[in-house]
Design a protein around this motif. Structure first.
Motif, mmCIF file in Angstrom:
data_model
loop_
_atom_site.group_PDB
_atom_site.id
_atom_site.type_symbol
_atom_site.label_atom_id
_atom_site.label_comp_id
_atom_site.label_asym_id
_atom_site.label_seq_id
_atom_site.Cartn_x
_atom_site.Cartn_y
_atom_site.Cartn_z
ATOM 1 N N LYS A 28 35.540 33.162 53.505
ATOM 2 C CA LYS A 28 36.916 33.522 53.880
ATOM 3 C C LYS A 28 37.012 35.019 54.191
ATOM 4 O O LYS A 28 37.718 35.431 55.110
ATOM 5 N N ALA A 29 36.311 35.814 53.411
ATOM 6 C CA ALA A 29 36.302 37.256 53.669
ATOM 7 C C ALA A 29 35.557 37.558 54.965
ATOM 8 O O ALA A 29 36.011 38.359 55.786
ATOM 9 N N ARG A 64 36.341 36.423 46.586
ATOM 10 C CA ARG A 64 36.765 36.813 47.936
ATOM 11 C C ARG A 64 37.066 38.307 47.986
ATOM 12 O O ARG A 64 36.690 39.007 48.940
ATOM 13 N N HIS A 65 37.697 38.811 46.942
ATOM 14 C CA HIS A 65 38.030 40.234 46.895
ATOM 15 C C HIS A 65 36.777 41.093 46.730
ATOM 16 O O HIS A 65 36.686 42.179 47.311
ATOM 17 N N GLU A 88 43.645 43.214 55.136
ATOM 18 C CA GLU A 88 43.465 41.927 54.473
ATOM 19 C C GLU A 88 43.338 42.111 52.961
ATOM 20 O O GLU A 88 43.899 41.334 52.180
ATOM 21 N N LEU A 89 42.606 43.142 52.538
ATOM 22 C CA LEU A 89 42.459 43.407 51.109
ATOM 23 C C LEU A 89 43.819 43.686 50.471
ATOM 24 O O LEU A 89 44.128 43.156 49.397
ATOM 25 N N VAL A 90 44.624 44.513 51.125
ATOM 26 C CA VAL A 90 45.949 44.841 50.590
ATOM 27 C C VAL A 90 46.795 43.577 50.449
ATOM 28 O O VAL A 90 47.399 43.324 49.394
ATOM 29 N N LEU A 132 46.405 51.165 46.122
ATOM 30 C CA LEU A 132 46.417 50.598 47.470
ATOM 31 C C LEU A 132 47.420 51.333 48.361
ATOM 32 O O LEU A 132 47.123 51.655 49.520
ATOM 33 N N ASP A 133 48.604 51.593 47.830
ATOM 34 C CA ASP A 133 49.631 52.297 48.595
ATOM 35 C C ASP A 133 49.172 53.707 48.965
ATOM 36 O O ASP A 133 49.442 54.199 50.074
#
Length: 210
Positions: A28-29, A64-65, A88-90, A132-133
């Protein structure tokens, strides 16, 4: 002899289920950037991987992460691949955390035996969200971005290792099989809804000066 063969044939089926779940997560990744390698290496051993319940589903997301983190690390500069993988990670991490809190931790919090585990997990979700931000607000073409990304990767891998090795196992002990199956269906629904609305929200951490 037959008994010996029977006992030795059971573990491979369990190992196969784990391998299939992990491969599915990595695939999926990889779909986001097929040409970028996903070298996640050895992952912490857990009996929860591959289970048809909420914990198996959560570990699948974790794998997946892990792949997304490894792939971003393998990119060079502000490439299209790095942008796509980071976005996608976020979306993955934000939606996963929200759905996990709604499907699992909201229930686990109410049990005195596991309240602290749940609080700790939710608090770390908030810290990771801020990281993340902060990354979303910075130029990913600069070396400092990768340094901050490395901090995020370390923090997140620590977080999910702690969940898989401690918090999930303790929580599993107080939940029935029916609870765990129901929580998976709640997680699947909430994750889909949360991911549809998840987005990059650039915001520098106040303490950051560079």
């Amino acid at each position: 002899m037959a008994g010996k063969l029977q006992s030795s044939s059971h573990p491979p089926s369990k190992a196969k289920a784990k391998a299939v779940a992990k491969a599915k997560a990595v695939a999926k990744a990889k779909a986001i950037a097929p040409d970028v390698p996903a070298r996640i290496g050895q992952t912490p051993e857990t009996d929860l991987r591959g289970l048809p319940d909420v914990f198996g589903r959560l570990v699948e997301d974790h794998d997946r992460h892990r792949a997304l983190l490894a792939m971003i690390e393998a990119t060079d500069g502000p490439s299209d691949e790095r942008h796509a993988l980071f976005e996608e990670l976020v979306r993955e991490l934000k939606s996963h955390a929200a759905a996990e809190e709604q499907a699992l931790w909201s229930t686990v919090l109410r049990n005195p035996q596991t309240t602290e585990f749940a609080r700790h997990a939710v608090a770390e979700h908030k810290d990771i969200d801020k990281m993340l931000d902060d990354l979303a607000a910075r130029d990913m073409g600069k070396p400092k971005w990768m340094e901050r990304f490395a901090d995020l990767k370390e923090e997140y891998l620590h977080h999910i290792r702690e969940e898989e090795q401690e918090q999930f196992t303790e929580s599993a002990a107080i939940l029935s099989d029916a609870d765990r199956r129901h929580m998976r269906s709640v997680f699947e629904r909430r994750k889909k809804e949360e991911k549809a609305s998840a987005a990059l929200t650039p915001k520098l951490k106040i303490k950051s000066i560079a």
